[in-house]
Scaffold this motif. Sequence first.
Motif, PDB file in Angstrom:
ATOM      1  N   UNK A 115       0.858  -1.185   0.000  1.00  0.00           N
ATOM      2  CA  UNK A 115       0.000   0.000   0.000  1.00  0.00           C
ATOM      3  C   UNK A 115       0.891   1.231   0.000  1.00  0.00           C
ATOM      4  N   UNK A 116       0.340   2.336  -0.457  1.00  0.00           N
ATOM      5  CA  UNK A 116       1.084   3.599  -0.472  1.00  0.00           C
ATOM      6  C   UNK A 116       0.094   4.749  -0.486  1.00  0.00           C
ATOM      7  N   UNK A 117       0.648   5.949  -0.260  1.00  0.00           N
ATOM      8  CA  UNK A 117      -0.178   7.151  -0.176  1.00  0.00           C
ATOM      9  C   UNK A 117       0.634   8.345  -0.657  1.00  0.00           C
ATOM     10  N   UNK A 118      -0.032   9.228  -1.386  1.00  0.00           N
ATOM     11  CA  UNK A 118       0.532  10.526  -1.681  1.00  0.00           C
ATOM     12  C   UNK A 118       1.343  10.663  -2.946  1.00  0.00           C
ATOM     13  N   UNK A 119       1.728   9.585  -3.576  1.00  0.00           N
ATOM     14  CA  UNK A 119       2.511   9.684  -4.803  1.00  0.00           C
ATOM     15  C   UNK A 119       1.629  10.175  -5.945  1.00  0.00           C
ATOM     16  N   UNK A 120       2.233  10.915  -6.869  1.00  0.00           N
ATOM     17  CA  UNK A 120       1.474  11.461  -7.994  1.00  0.00           C
ATOM     18  C   UNK A 120       1.703  10.731  -9.305  1.00  0.00           C
ATOM     19  N   UNK A 121       2.710   9.872  -9.345  1.00  0.00           N
ATOM     20  CA  UNK A 121       3.011   9.157 -10.589  1.00  0.00           C
ATOM     21  C   UNK A 121       3.216   7.679 -10.309  1.00  0.00           C
ATOM     22  N   UNK A 122       3.055   6.888 -11.359  1.00  0.00           N
ATOM     23  CA  UNK A 122       3.303   5.448 -11.255  1.00  0.00           C
ATOM     24  C   UNK A 122       4.767   5.196 -10.899  1.00  0.00           C
ATOM     25  N   UNK A 123       5.667   5.910 -11.555  1.00  0.00           N
ATOM     26  CA  UNK A 123       7.095   5.732 -11.281  1.00  0.00           C
ATOM     27  C   UNK A 123       7.419   6.100  -9.843  1.00  0.00           C
ATOM     28  N   UNK A 124       6.788   7.159  -9.336  1.00  0.00           N
ATOM     29  CA  UNK A 124       7.030   7.587  -7.959  1.00  0.00           C
ATOM     30  C   UNK A 124       6.638   6.532  -6.942  1.00  0.00           C
ATOM     31  N   UNK A 125       5.430   5.980  -7.058  1.00  0.00           N
ATOM     32  CA  UNK A 125       4.998   4.960  -6.099  1.00  0.00           C
ATOM     33  C   UNK A 125       5.815   3.692  -6.272  1.00  0.00           C
ATOM     34  N   UNK A 126       6.135   3.338  -7.503  1.00  0.00           N
ATOM     35  CA  UNK A 126       6.937   2.138  -7.747  1.00  0.00           C
ATOM     36  C   UNK A 126       8.323   2.298  -7.113  1.00  0.00           C
ATOM     37  N   UNK A 127       8.952   3.461  -7.299  1.00  0.00           N
ATOM     38  CA  UNK A 127      10.261   3.707  -6.681  1.00  0.00           C
ATOM     39  C   UNK A 127      10.158   3.667  -5.162  1.00  0.00           C
ATOM     40  N   UNK A 128       9.073   4.219  -4.622  1.00  0.00           N
ATOM     41  CA  UNK A 128       8.865   4.172  -3.182  1.00  0.00           C
ATOM     42  C   UNK A 128       8.815   2.746  -2.667  1.00  0.00           C
ATOM     43  N   UNK A 151      -6.068   2.250  -7.441  1.00  0.00           N
ATOM     44  CA  UNK A 151      -5.672   3.586  -7.010  1.00  0.00           C
ATOM     45  C   UNK A 151      -6.915   4.466  -6.994  1.00  0.00           C
ATOM     46  N   UNK A 152      -6.928   5.388  -6.067  1.00  0.00           N
ATOM     47  CA  UNK A 152      -8.006   6.364  -6.018  1.00  0.00           C
ATOM     48  C   UNK A 152      -7.503   7.546  -5.207  1.00  0.00           C
ATOM     49  N   UNK A 153      -8.201   8.643  -5.269  1.00  0.00           N
ATOM     50  CA  UNK A 153      -7.760   9.821  -4.520  1.00  0.00           C
ATOM     51  C   UNK A 153      -8.858  10.282  -3.572  1.00  0.00           C
ATOM     52  N   UNK A 154      -8.425  10.921  -2.493  1.00  0.00           N
ATOM     53  CA  UNK A 154      -9.371  11.441  -1.514  1.00  0.00           C
ATOM     54  C   UNK A 154      -9.852  12.824  -1.936  1.00  0.00           C
ATOM     55  N   UNK A 155     -10.603  13.486  -1.088  1.00  0.00           N
ATOM     56  CA  UNK A 155     -11.155  14.802  -1.408  1.00  0.00           C
ATOM     57  C   UNK A 155     -10.088  15.877  -1.589  1.00  0.00           C
ATOM     58  N   UNK A 156      -8.886  15.623  -1.066  1.00  0.00           N
ATOM     59  CA  UNK A 156      -7.770  16.566  -1.221  1.00  0.00           C
ATOM     60  C   UNK A 156      -6.870  16.185  -2.391  1.00  0.00           C
ATOM     61  N   UNK A 157      -7.346  15.251  -3.231  1.00  0.00           N
ATOM     62  CA  UNK A 157      -6.602  14.760  -4.398  1.00  0.00           C
ATOM     63  C   UNK A 157      -5.289  14.077  -4.036  1.00  0.00           C
ATOM     64  N   UNK A 158      -5.217  13.475  -2.852  1.00  0.00           N
ATOM     65  CA  UNK A 158      -4.071  12.654  -2.457  1.00  0.00           C
ATOM     66  C   UNK A 158      -4.368  11.227  -2.896  1.00  0.00           C
ATOM     67  N   UNK A 159      -3.404  10.626  -3.568  1.00  0.00           N
ATOM     68  CA  UNK A 159      -3.596   9.282  -4.119  1.00  0.00           C
ATOM     69  C   UNK A 159      -3.310   8.192  -3.095  1.00  0.00           C
ATOM     70  N   UNK A 160      -4.149   7.171  -3.109  1.00  0.00           N
ATOM     71  CA  UNK A 160      -3.975   5.969  -2.303  1.00  0.00           C
ATOM     72  C   UNK A 160      -3.803   4.787  -3.259  1.00  0.00           C
ATOM     73  N   UNK A 161      -2.958   3.841  -2.882  1.00  0.00           N
ATOM     74  CA  UNK A 161      -2.635   2.698  -3.735  1.00  0.00           C
ATOM     75  C   UNK A 161      -2.719   1.406  -2.934  1.00  0.00           C
TER      76      UNK A 161
END
Length: 168
Positions: A115-128, A151-161
């Motif tokens: 699981x992850x949170x806050x990344x804006x790109x696929x590469x970013x979350x994958x690197x994380x 993946x989906x985003x909350x009301x503040x446009x923060x991504x969850x994975x």
Amino acid sequence: MKSFISTLVSLFFISTLLLSCSKEEDGVYFNDNAEVVNENNITYSSIENEILKLVNNHRTSLGLSTLSTLNIISGVADGHTNYMIEVGGINHDNFSQRSEYLKKQAHAISVGENVAYGFNTAQGVFNGWLNSQAHRNVIENPNYTHFGISTDSDNDNKNYFTQIFIKK
């Protein structure tokens, strides 16, 4: 003696009434409210497809087999992503229920999850995930055969994975 038995019967009746039909109210429900599995109409967003591709390219570069997507896995992942958004944080809550569900419904032998949170790109979350040894171990597990993602985003446009891997 008669009043003692009456008291016991009354206590038994009251405790049965109060406890027998009530659901445990811990605020966490699998396949009931928060973590609903959606196995129908699974579609993959561009970021989800890119993450799946990054995982398979990485596995191939290590000489590992590629993984096949299964919609049931993505449906389970979607339920957890929505749950994390609802509670406002990343977690592995209810993992054992997700695992058991996939063992029964998808005939999984073993299950892993990132699981992850806050990344804006696929590469970013994958690197994380690759920069975390525990997450890397899940991605690079040679026994896994299938995976799914949400993946989906909350009301503040923060991504969850949520990405789930299984061995069939």
